[in-house]
Design an enzyme around this catalytic site. Structure first.
Site, mmCIF file in Angstrom:
data_model
loop_
_atom_site.group_PDB
_atom_site.id
_atom_site.type_symbol
_atom_site.label_atom_id
_atom_site.label_comp_id
_atom_site.label_asym_id
_atom_site.label_seq_id
_atom_site.Cartn_x
_atom_site.Cartn_y
_atom_site.Cartn_z
ATOM 1 N N GLU A 37 17.833 39.221 35.686
ATOM 2 C CA GLU A 37 18.328 39.305 34.326
ATOM 3 C C GLU A 37 19.384 40.583 34.257
ATOM 4 O O GLU A 37 19.188 41.548 35.050
ATOM 5 C CB GLU A 37 17.003 39.867 33.496
ATOM 6 C CG GLU A 37 16.064 38.765 33.569
ATOM 7 C CD GLU A 37 14.600 39.185 33.003
ATOM 8 O OE1 GLU A 37 14.626 40.109 32.161
ATOM 9 O OE2 GLU A 37 13.541 38.789 33.367
ATOM 10 N N GLU A 50 16.134 39.837 23.175
ATOM 11 C CA GLU A 50 14.775 39.968 23.182
ATOM 12 C C GLU A 50 14.285 41.037 22.797
ATOM 13 O O GLU A 50 14.991 42.280 22.764
ATOM 14 C CB GLU A 50 14.172 39.791 24.718
ATOM 15 C CG GLU A 50 12.850 40.062 24.632
ATOM 16 C CD GLU A 50 12.368 40.040 26.090
ATOM 17 O OE1 GLU A 50 10.989 40.131 26.429
ATOM 18 O OE2 GLU A 50 13.149 39.955 27.080
#
Length: 443
Positions: free
Chosen positions: A242, A353
């Site tokens: 990520e 997120e």
């Protein structure tokens, strides 16, 4: 009556005698009293004050041994993770950036890397050309004054005791909280608004990510925009790489958006970490500090800034490389860290997120992206642009069959579009009032 008066008179006389010691005894009594106060300061306080020290507040117990043990663990970790610096740069935001010899970085503490040197740059994916347009690249705050690390070193944000003591758990410092991971990526208060591709073999991804400073309303929440490169079964063997930007008061102690990385091979359980907070990612660049604040940031109806992020698998050696901005190679994740990602990824996600702790008993007001509706458009909504994936031939291509996923669309949603210059365009938005009313109705 006379008897009582005589008794009272005698007792009064006795107490006067007791309160009036001879001159030679007075200094001794004063010295003894001062010494006693110094040795036992609680005795010099009123009874209520002494009780407040001896009795901890309700629901809070102080254990000196536990606190001492905790501090020892903190100092041991800091000694391990903060390497000797050749040069230290003070960032305007308060960060200390240490220029550490490349061979001494945390990655080389790993048994499989000890004594090795960073690899040479790999072949870039075909089609990796920067698109010229009116959007400016955002860089990093610590480098704005023209400071840089010397050749042969890399910049590392120094971890402090305060950073670690802010963490909800010393043992899990620098890691995401463990959570049940579903295929739709939701769980344990983590909420997403993403687009994704799956069902094929992927060898990387690239996008330009609009940079904002979203409001995060709880210390243990965060807001991020990133790329996920994923492989595994979404069980305990999930592998992810990520990269993007993140606002995390718990990890960094402020509300600046920061360039970050993360990796795991077991669904965020025991492996992996943020940035360089464990042995894993090998950094090769002396201009980028992972975990440092990004500057400048976009403003509503004002100038827009974004960062270009690319992750791809080197066809020759199998390591996963990271590129930031206009062609700056940051470093790589060695192939041996992973199980499924040693081969390829089976899903790529682009999006946002947040963490919703419900610390006040209702849904958080933490923002995602810019905090505004996708329908408000450019300069108001947060965007991803030029979405691409890397195929088996090490070529960057537009993703096909993009799917949209919003865990809680009344709170955080995503809109997909296409632009002739920017290619696939992803817009994120957050609506607090709509979210609040939805949560009230559902409860």
């Amino acid at each position: 009556m006379r008897t009582q008066q005589r008794s009272f008179s005698q007792s009064k006389h006795s107490s006067q005698l007791a309160l009036s010691p001879p001159p030679r005894i007075m200094p001794m009594l004063v010295s003894s009293f001062i010494a006693l106060c110094l040795l036992s300061p609680v005795l010099s306080l009123p009874t209520t004050a002494a009780e407040s020290i001896n009795k901890p507040p309700v629901n809070q117990t102080f254990h000196p041994y536990n606190e001492l043990h905790k501090l020892k663990k903190v100092h041991f970790y800091l000694k391990k993770i903060n390497k000797p610096a050749v040069k230290t740069i003070q960032s305007p935001d308060g960060d200390l950036i240490d220029c550490v010899l490349t061979r001494l970085q945390p990655a080389f503490d790993h048994p499989q890397l000890k004594g090795q040197k960073p690899l040479d740059p790999p072949e870039r994916p075909k089609g990796n050309d920067s698109t010229a347009d009116e959007i400016a690249d955002a860089f990093q705050l610590w480098a704005e004054a023209g400071e840089s690390c010397p050749e042969g070193t890399i910049p590392i944000r120094r971890t402090t005791e305060r950073d670690m003591l802010r963490a909800s758990s010393i043992r899990r410092f620098g890691r995401k909280l463990r959570r049940h991971v579903r295929r739709d990526s939701a769980g344990s208060g983590h909420e997403h608004a993403v687009v994704y591709v799956n069902g094929d073999q992927f060898y990387g991804a690239k996008a330009s990510i609009n940079v904002w400073a979203p409001r995060v309303t709880d210390e243990y929440e965060f807001s991020l925009s990133q790329i996920w490169v994923i492989s595994g079964s979404f069980g305990n063997d999930l592998n992810t790489i990520e990269a993007g930007w993140q606002v995390s008061p718990e990890l960094y102690g402020d509300n600046y958006p920061r360039f970050f990385t993360y990796w795991t091979t077991d669904a965020y359980q025991a492996t992996g970490c943020y940035n360089l907070l464990c042995s894993g990612f090998v950094q090769t660049n002396r201009r980028i500090a992972i975990g440092a604040a990004i500057s400048p940031r976009s403003s509503y109806n004002g100038r827009q800034f974004d960062i270009s992020v690319m992750v791809w698998k080197d066809p020759k050696h199998g390591h996963w490389w990271l590129q930031f901005g206009s062609g700056l190679l940051v470093g790589y994740w060695p192939a041996y860290l992973f199980s499924h990602l040693r081969s390829h990824a089976n899903m790529v996600q682009f999006g946002g997120e947040i963490v919703n702790t419900r610390s006040r008993g209702y849904h958080t007001s933490t923002q995602m992206g810019s905090g505004h509706f996708a329908g408000e458009g450019f300069k108001r909504s947060s965007y991803f642009r030029n979405l691409q994936v890397v195929d088996w031939d090490n070529s960057l291509i537009p993703p096909s069959n993009l799917r949209v996923l919003a865990d809680h669309p009344n709170c955080y949603d995503v809109s997909q579009g296409r632009n002739r210059v920017w290619g696939d365009l992803l817009l994120l938005w957050r609506s607090w009032k709509k979210c609040e009313m939805s949560m009230i109705r559902s409860e």
